[in-house]
Design an enzyme around this catalytic site. Sequence first.
Site, PDB file in Angstrom:
ATOM      1  N   ASP A 204      -2.511  18.916 -39.763  1.00  8.54           N
ATOM      2  CA  ASP A 204      -1.515  18.839 -38.703  1.00  8.54           C
ATOM      3  C   ASP A 204      -2.184  18.543 -37.355  1.00  8.54           C
ATOM      4  O   ASP A 204      -3.205  19.143 -37.022  1.00  8.54           O
ATOM      5  CB  ASP A 204      -0.811  20.208 -38.636  1.00  8.54           C
ATOM      6  CG  ASP A 204       0.427  20.201 -37.765  1.00  8.54           C
ATOM      7  OD1 ASP A 204       1.371  19.478 -38.091  1.00  8.54           O
ATOM      8  OD2 ASP A 204       0.440  20.928 -36.754  1.00  8.54           O
ATOM      9  N   GLU A 267      -2.730  13.787 -39.906  1.00 16.11           N
ATOM     10  CA  GLU A 267      -1.534  13.484 -39.125  1.00 16.11           C
ATOM     11  C   GLU A 267      -2.029  13.244 -37.708  1.00 16.11           C
ATOM     12  O   GLU A 267      -2.315  14.170 -36.966  1.00 16.11           O
ATOM     13  CB  GLU A 267      -0.533  14.645 -39.120  1.00 16.11           C
ATOM     14  CG  GLU A 267       0.762  14.235 -38.436  1.00 16.11           C
ATOM     15  CD  GLU A 267       1.331  15.232 -37.424  1.00 16.11           C
ATOM     16  OE1 GLU A 267       2.495  15.086 -37.044  1.00 16.11           O
ATOM     17  OE2 GLU A 267       0.610  16.154 -36.992  1.00 16.11           O
TER      18      GLU A 267
HETATM   19  C1  GLC Z   1       3.128  18.255 -36.419  1.00 17.08           C
HETATM   20  C2  GLC Z   1       4.184  18.664 -37.408  1.00 17.08           C
HETATM   21  C3  GLC Z   1       5.396  19.097 -36.662  1.00 17.08           C
HETATM   22  C4  GLC Z   1       5.028  20.279 -35.796  1.00 17.08           C
HETATM   23  C5  GLC Z   1       3.846  19.955 -34.895  1.00 17.08           C
HETATM   24  C6  GLC Z   1       3.256  21.193 -34.307  1.00 17.08           C
HETATM   25  O1  GLC Z   1       3.498  17.153 -35.680  1.00 17.08           O
HETATM   26  O2  GLC Z   1       4.425  17.638 -38.315  1.00 17.08           O
HETATM   27  O3  GLC Z   1       6.461  19.412 -37.498  1.00 17.08           O
HETATM   28  O4  GLC Z   1       6.113  20.650 -34.999  1.00 17.08           O
HETATM   29  O5  GLC Z   1       2.816  19.328 -35.600  1.00 17.08           O
HETATM   30  O6  GLC Z   1       2.580  21.919 -35.293  1.00 17.08           O
END
Ligand code: GLC
Length: 542
Positions: A204, A267
């Site tokens: 994340d 991500e």
């Molecule tokens: C990422 C996740 C999202 C979350 C954010 C903070 O973007 O996919 O859902 O709110 O991180 O952890």
Amino acid sequence: MPSPTDWWRSAVIYQIYPRSFADSNGDGMGDLPGITARLAGLRDLGVDAVWLSPFYPSPQHDAGYDVADYRSVDPRFGDLGDADKMIAEAKALGLRVIVDLVPNHTSDEHAWFRAALQAAPGSPERERYVFRDGRGDDGGEPPNGWRSVFGGPAWQRVADGQWYLHLFDVSQPDLNWGNPEVRAEFEDILRFWLDRGVDGFRVDVAHGLIKEATLSDYEYAGEILGGMAPEGAPPPPMWDQDGVHEVYREWRAVLDAYEGDRILVAEAWVQPADRLARYVRPDEMHQAFNFEYLDTPWIAERLRKVIDSTTAANAAVGAPTTWVLSNHDVVRHATRLGYPVGERRRPGIGAGDPQPDAPLGLRRARAASLQMLGLPGSAYLYQGEELGLPEHTTMPDDYRQDPAWERSGHAERGRDGCRVPIPWEADAPSYGFGPTDASWLPQPSSWAEYALDRQRDVPGSTYELYRSALRLRREHRLGDGSLEWVETAPDVLAFRNGGVLVVTNFGESPAGLPAGAEVLLTSEPLTDDGRVPQDVTVWARG
Ligand code: GLC
């Protein structure tokens, strides 16, 4: 050369959002036993792996992306024994399991943050997070002007006057990745889940861990959502700092010490493609979501450009591309594509907003998915897209739980619309999500038609389209293939992947197929004389 064990280079990976996948106990919240019971169905659909969004103990201020304990399971979802059973069942079915790792921030209910609040400024407990004195005579101004991704300032003041950084919700304090203790802790967390048999981690906010050392001010801060700087702006000091790569090299060494082929998926909302490709260099992560593809409008030329540039940037570091059209943070593509072409992606949709052309959105979504699954590389599916599920675009605002809704002062409706529990059985309570009517977000009354039991074995249904696509993709080894463009009319995108020709027509005039082409699959019926209508993708041989 990729070794044959590099399963992830071509894998189709299905994202499970545990809150909304399947509820075994009828409390309206999905859970691990619910997932375990439905894994065989995913095998039947034809995916290679599942990725689960967080199921760890959490106050759920950001739907579990606010983790209070990284080595356990939230009682809402089950317990560690349920996680073990889920992993074992997946293995028995030949499915790999990827779990979510949230290293940028913890929950404010994590033991470390509680200790930090009890401890004095400058203490080792505070050094695990990003605490600073404020500006101004009495320190009453935040240390800098950074904004939270969810809206409002990125700093919160505590009782003794110091401030802590939270790039997301106020309940998500950012960790200090300059601190060796934080690094050691996360390596241990990786090992905890690797020992339990997981095949990898979706990381994340992978571009956020390291901040520019002086936390320099940034005048564009308010305009940045998730790391993309506006055109012409200098690079943001909170995202994509070079130091993050050191962390991932360390993690790669941890994973490589395990048998099997365990993976890290970034991500990272980073552009351009060559900056993103740095995350998937041979000694770092394995994959990074291609969000540039997700964000590209439904225009042949634009898609061709982004397919080329992202493939080339990945090839330069020896990595495959990782295609994605939907996830739990964006408006579902069946809805997104129902708006006029070229509109900026909306951060959520509510009853008062312009509504999409739903049939057009679904038609294009089916064409887009078939195009994506025809591309070489790995692809991510988000639960429900195989049903053609749209966003809930008329959810009453009272139900909204995404912190972005409140923090943006109701300027952004947020992400709840793509997180609604999915329909399995048309005539059952909660459409078969669970044994009762309970559902943590309301399901639209029109969702019976999307239920799995209305689509399974129904020729032409979206579910059967995905199932056929995944079977043919495997048979023709499209994931391991390579792309060769076929020149056609400007409104048509056509490429060959091995022996399969993939054609998408964006234009009004039907597009012809080469003489003798044998049609393998189409997202909608062809014209009577065998041509490809507008907003349709075809797979053909010959
Ligand atoms: C990422 C996740 C999202 C979350 C954010 C903070 O973007 O996919 O859902 O709110 O991180 O952890």
